[in-house]
Design an enzyme around this catalytic site. Structure first.
Site, PDB file in Angstrom:
ATOM      1  N   HIS A  16      -7.139  11.836  10.667  1.00 46.10           N
ATOM      2  CA  HIS A  16      -6.131  11.101  10.171  1.00 46.10           C
ATOM      3  C   HIS A  16      -5.982  10.955   8.872  1.00 46.10           C
ATOM      4  CE1 HIS A  16      -4.375   6.673  10.981  1.00 46.10           C
ATOM      5  NE2 HIS A  16      -3.856   7.073   9.855  1.00 46.10           N
ATOM      6  N   HIS A  18      -2.861  11.451   5.659  1.00 45.86           N
ATOM      7  CA  HIS A  18      -1.431  11.661   5.476  1.00 45.86           C
ATOM      8  C   HIS A  18      -1.392  12.645   4.005  1.00 45.86           C
ATOM      9  CE1 HIS A  18       0.167   8.525   8.451  1.00 45.86           C
ATOM     10  NE2 HIS A  18      -1.124   8.002   7.820  1.00 45.86           N
ATOM     11  N   HIS A 200       0.168   5.909  15.413  1.00 47.53           N
ATOM     12  CA  HIS A 200      -0.607   4.980  14.743  1.00 47.53           C
ATOM     13  C   HIS A 200      -0.030   3.675  15.779  1.00 47.53           C
ATOM     14  CE1 HIS A 200      -0.500   7.480  11.398  1.00 47.53           C
ATOM     15  NE2 HIS A 200      -1.030   6.578  10.525  1.00 47.53           N
ATOM     16  N   GLU A 203      -2.686  -1.026  14.289  1.00 52.11           N
ATOM     17  CA  GLU A 203      -3.096  -1.212  12.764  1.00 52.11           C
ATOM     18  C   GLU A 203      -3.007  -2.720  12.428  1.00 52.11           C
ATOM     19  OE1 GLU A 203      -1.336   1.087   9.956  1.00 52.11           O
ATOM     20  OE2 GLU A 203      -2.887   0.997   8.277  1.00 52.11           O
ATOM     21  N   ASP A 282      -7.477   8.561   5.882  1.00 54.94           N
ATOM     22  CA  ASP A 282      -5.912   7.770   5.808  1.00 54.94           C
ATOM     23  C   ASP A 282      -5.239   8.281   4.607  1.00 54.94           C
ATOM     24  OD1 ASP A 282      -3.780   6.543   7.157  1.00 54.94           O
ATOM     25  OD2 ASP A 282      -4.436   4.537   6.712  1.00 54.94           O
ATOM     26  N   ASP A 283      -5.350   7.988   3.465  1.00 56.33           N
ATOM     27  CA  ASP A 283      -4.515   8.043   2.268  1.00 56.33           C
ATOM     28  C   ASP A 283      -5.528   8.262   1.170  1.00 56.33           C
ATOM     29  OD1 ASP A 283      -1.794   7.981   3.398  1.00 56.33           O
ATOM     30  OD2 ASP A 283      -2.721   6.029   4.136  1.00 56.33           O
TER      31      ASP A 283
END
Ligand code: ADE
Ligand code: ZN
Length: 355
Positions: A16, A18, A200, A203, A282-283
């Site tokens: 996961h 991006h 997703h 969340e 994630d990011d």
């Protein structure tokens, strides 16, 4: 060796992440300048301030807008893997979300070819392996989602460069006010063409969206799935069927603002009830994170020892979309390198998780 170093070096899988969320601040500045995109200031880290998923996504979209040509995507993909490799990443299934680029007339084939070029160069240099998941952006609606899958299928049918790296599709961006079931046609088409499916869900929304992801979209994995514990029956089913959740603990504190502190995150309860809950960033560039730091933060917050963190890394391997042989090989590699690190910890450091 101390535990923090061992966790940094431990071979880790990430499911996961991006690719746009890995963009180095300097790359944001460089690409913005090159492509004539106005940024609010010269230091992009000052952009990385938000109070909710939706305000985070505004920043994410600005960062995405700096990607214009094939070389930009290649640079991003290359740097994302080099940066991951520095913290023990050995395999990543990376999201990219091309909706706003396609909406502006960009060519999906060029984007994929650029990403693949960057990943290949980074693989040669680091030995890390990388695959792609094409994400639908919920904010652009179900028709754009279906079009993305149609284009993807056509590019794969033609054997277009880079499409061999695409394992499947996902669904990201804003959750509030969007009915996930409206994306069913896109998911049905993906399934028909042998693409894997994740999305997703949960969340910032209730577990009904997680159930919709599984039952209506046919997902094999759920990204985040944070609210699952609110539904005991669903939790039991997802645990019993070993359906993976790609959890991003620090992101849930920083981006979704779902919990105030990592210590309050439901991750330990998720594991305790038997969920296959992996750990991911994630990011990472947008929350000043890397996978080694995330493993260390999780170990410290939940008082997990080194062996528990190794078990979490192995869960990442199990949850991956590698074929059986590759999954077995990677599992063995994680176990062997973990044994070496464990011996080094035993020789001087503590095996306790608080690094
Ligand atoms: N896009 C990038 N990060 C995301 C997140 N945490 N949730 C939804 N969409 C995203
Ligand atoms: Zn995400």
């Amino acid at each position: 060796m101390d535990v923090a170093t061992a966790l940094d070096r431990l071979p880790k899988v990430e499911l996961h992440c991006h690719v746009e969320g890995t963009m180095r601040p300097q790359t944001v500045v460089d690409l913005a300048r090159k492509n004539g995109i106005a940024l609010p200031g010269e230091d992009p880290t000052t952009l990385y301030r938000y109070t909710s998923l939706d305000t985070f996504l505004e920043v994410f979209w600005l960062v995405q807008s700096t990607l214009v040509d094939r070389g930009d995507w290649a640079r991003l993909a290359y740097e994302s893997i080099v940066d991951g490799a520095a913290h023990g990443l050995v395999y990543r299934e990376t999201f990219f979300t091309p909706a706003r680029h396609l909406d502006a007339g960009a060519d999906l084939g060029e984007i994929i070819a650029g990403l693949a070029e960057g990943l290949a160069a980074a693989e040669d240099e680091t030995g890390v392996r990388a695959a792609l998941i094409a994400d639908i952006d919920r904010a652009y609606g179900p028709e754009a989602g279906l079009e993305l899958v149609e284009q993807l299928v056509e590019l794969r049918r033609r054997g277009a460069p880079g499409t061999e790296r695409i394992l499947g599709i996902g669904l990201d961006s804003t959750e509030l006010g969007v009915d996930p079931t409206t994306f069913a046609p896109a998911y049905e088409l993906a399934a028909r063409w042998g693409l894997r499916r994740t999305s997703h869900q949960g969340e910032v929304t209730p577990p009904t969206t997680i159930a919709a992801g599984l039952d209506v979209l046919g997902c094999e994995r759920i990204d985040h799935g944070l609210s699952i514990l609110d539904d005991r029956e669903l939790t039991r089913r997802v645990a019993d069927q070993r359906i993976p959740l790609t959890v991003c603990p620090t992101s849930n504190v920083r981006i979704a603002n779902a919990v105030e502190r990592l210590e309050d995150h439901p991750y330990p309860r998720m594991r305790d009830v038997g969920l296959l809950a992996t750990v991911n960033t994630d990011d990472p560039a947008m929350i000043d994170l890397d996978l080694g730091t995330e493993y260390r933060a999780v170990a410290e917050a939940f008082r997990y020892d080194f062996d528990t963190m190794v078990a979490i890394a192995l869960d990442g391997v199990e949850a991956s979309w590698l074929d059986d042989d590759d999954r077995r090989r990677l599992r063995r590699r994680v176990e062997e390198e973990a044994a070496t690190l464990r011996a080094l910890l035993g020789a001087g450091g503590s095996r306790r998780g608080h690094a």
